[in-house]
Design an enzyme around this catalytic site. Structure first.
Site, short mmCIF file in Angstrom:
data_model
loop_
_atom_site.label_atom_id
_atom_site.label_comp_id
_atom_site.label_asym_id
_atom_site.label_seq_id
_atom_site.Cartn_x
_atom_site.Cartn_y
_atom_site.Cartn_z
CB SER A 280 -0.90 0.01 1.25
OG SER A 280 -0.12 0.03 2.43
CE LYS A 281 4.03 1.83 4.65
NZ LYS A 281 3.32 0.62 5.02
#
Length: 411
Positions: free
Chosen positions: A202-203
């Site tokens: 998700s980064k």
């Protein structure tokens, strides 16, 4: 009169049409550059190599960006923090200063090396470590300071590292949420003796999993290598993952600027009476350039502006509108036994963060400005119908919204 206004329509959680019917943008976005890496990996067989040119290039690029001599790649940002602690020989009897509002993995990593977290309260205006409280938390057992930049807030690193240097205390700078951000003229992750990054799914920079530890200390780097090498690398980042990250580094400055522009637009559209207030980086040295990172945009939620609507129900209403907005982290002292940590003060602001912060996940911040207007409209619509939402939203409706959004999970 609101007859012709979108605010007069029912919120989606009450059966209205969602402001963003397609839901939150999926992440990561499709990219010709990453597609090219995948094709090259398939053609050359690099996807199956232990070591190769992409790993070396990524290490070199990270060193240049963060002005460090070495970048050690690893399997996650969480592992990166553990390796950083081990690189400093943190262990039994040691204390590690940490904000009481932070990612839970940082707290658990301190426990993993048999040290003790010393929790310090956060700054009310930016939701991050309050540097004015750090000195009173230092004891003869203090081994290092572990500092994160969260939710668009930035810790004033020039002042913090001066405090630490005067006492001979090393700093681990967790830049997992803010790759490429600028803090008082330097890249986030470059201020401490050690900087860390996360490449989780998700980064802002993603390889599905992965992380990095950056330092200019040969001794720290060697301790990490000795701990990690067990006939092979125990915490590897693959050659394929490294290859996918390189083009993302090229795109990062442009994407960070777009996120910043959209945050500015969103805050302006929300206005002063929306019940949502952004974090403010008021203590940074203005003589040096700073730009936050926005893995998550943190906002203070004022339930009184929403007829007492509980924060979780507000977030569920926003999720029903197709907007990935969630409660923030739990404060560390709120979820761990008092026997597991020390505290330097009352941690009252961290307790407020625990109850009042909400966070907007970043992919929407790479969309057009019109999406920011739609988010503000969703907030206003929920605000107008807040009492009705509180009264009519049954547990069944809440569970349906949760299930619909169950795939939007992130650390």
């Amino acid at each position: 009169m609101l007859v012709n206004s979108p605010f007069s329509e029912k919120p989606a959680i009450l059966g209205g049409i969602p402001c963003l019917p397609a839901g939150p943008p999926a992440w990561p976005f499709p990219s010709a550059a990453t597609t090219q890496v995948l094709q090259e990996a398939q053609k050359t067989g690099l996807w199956g190599k232990y070591h190769g040119p992409w790993t070396k290039e990524l290490q070199q690029r990270l060193c240049e960006l963060h002005q460090k001599e070495e970048a050690l790649l690893c399997s996650s940002g969480t592992v990166a923090i553990e390796l950083a602690l081990r690189g400093l020989n943190v262990g039994p009897g040691d204390e590690v200063i940490l904000a009481a509002y932070d990612f839970e993995g940082n707290f658990k990593n301190i426990l993993t090396v048999d040290a003790t977290p010393m929790l310090v309260d956060v700054d009310r205006r930016n939701g991050n470590l309050d540097i004015e409280l750090v000195e009173q938390a230092i004891t003869p057992a203090t081994r290092c300071i572990l500092v994160s930049h969260l939710h668009g807030g930035l810790v004033p690193m020039r002042a913090l590292t001066a405090i630490a240097a005067a006492r001979g205390i090393p700093v681990i700078e967790d830049a997992c949420q803010v790759p490429g951000a600028m803090i008082e003229g330097r890249t986030a992750g470059s201020w401490g003796e050690i900087g860390t990054l996360s490449f989780g799914g998700s980064k802002l920079l993603t390889a599905g999993r992965g992380g990095a530890v950056m330092t200019s200390s040969p001794q720290i780097a060697q301790r990490i290598r000795l701990y990690s090498f067990r006939g092979n690398d125990a915490y590897p980042l693959s050659e394929l993952q490294a290859g996918l990250l390189i083009p993302q580094l090229d795109q990062l400055p442009t994407q960070n600027q777009l996120r910043q522009d959209n945050v500015t637009h969103l805050i302006r559209k929300l206005g002063s009476d929306s019940g949502l207030t952004s974090l403010e980086n008021h203590r940074l040295n203005s003589a040096h350039a700073s730009q936050p990172g926005y893995y998550k945009l943190g906002l203070w939620y004022d339930s009184e502006r929403f007829e007492g609507l509980p924060r979780e129900l507000f977030c569920l209403a926003m999720q029903a509108e197709g907007i990935a907005l969630f409660p923030g982290f739990r404060a560390l002292h709120a979820i761990h036994s008092r026997r597991r940590y020390l505290q330097a003060d009352e941690l009252s602001v961290a307790s407020e963060c625990d109850q009042q912060l909400v966070v907007l996940h970043h992919p929407i911040l790479l969309s057009e400005a019109e999406s920011m207007t739609q988010i503000a409209e969703a907030v206003r619509r929920i605000q107008i119908h807040a009492a009705e939402i509180r009264q009519q939203t049954t547990p069944e409706i809440q569970e349906a919204v949760r299930k619909k959004n169950s795939d939007h999970s992130f650390e």
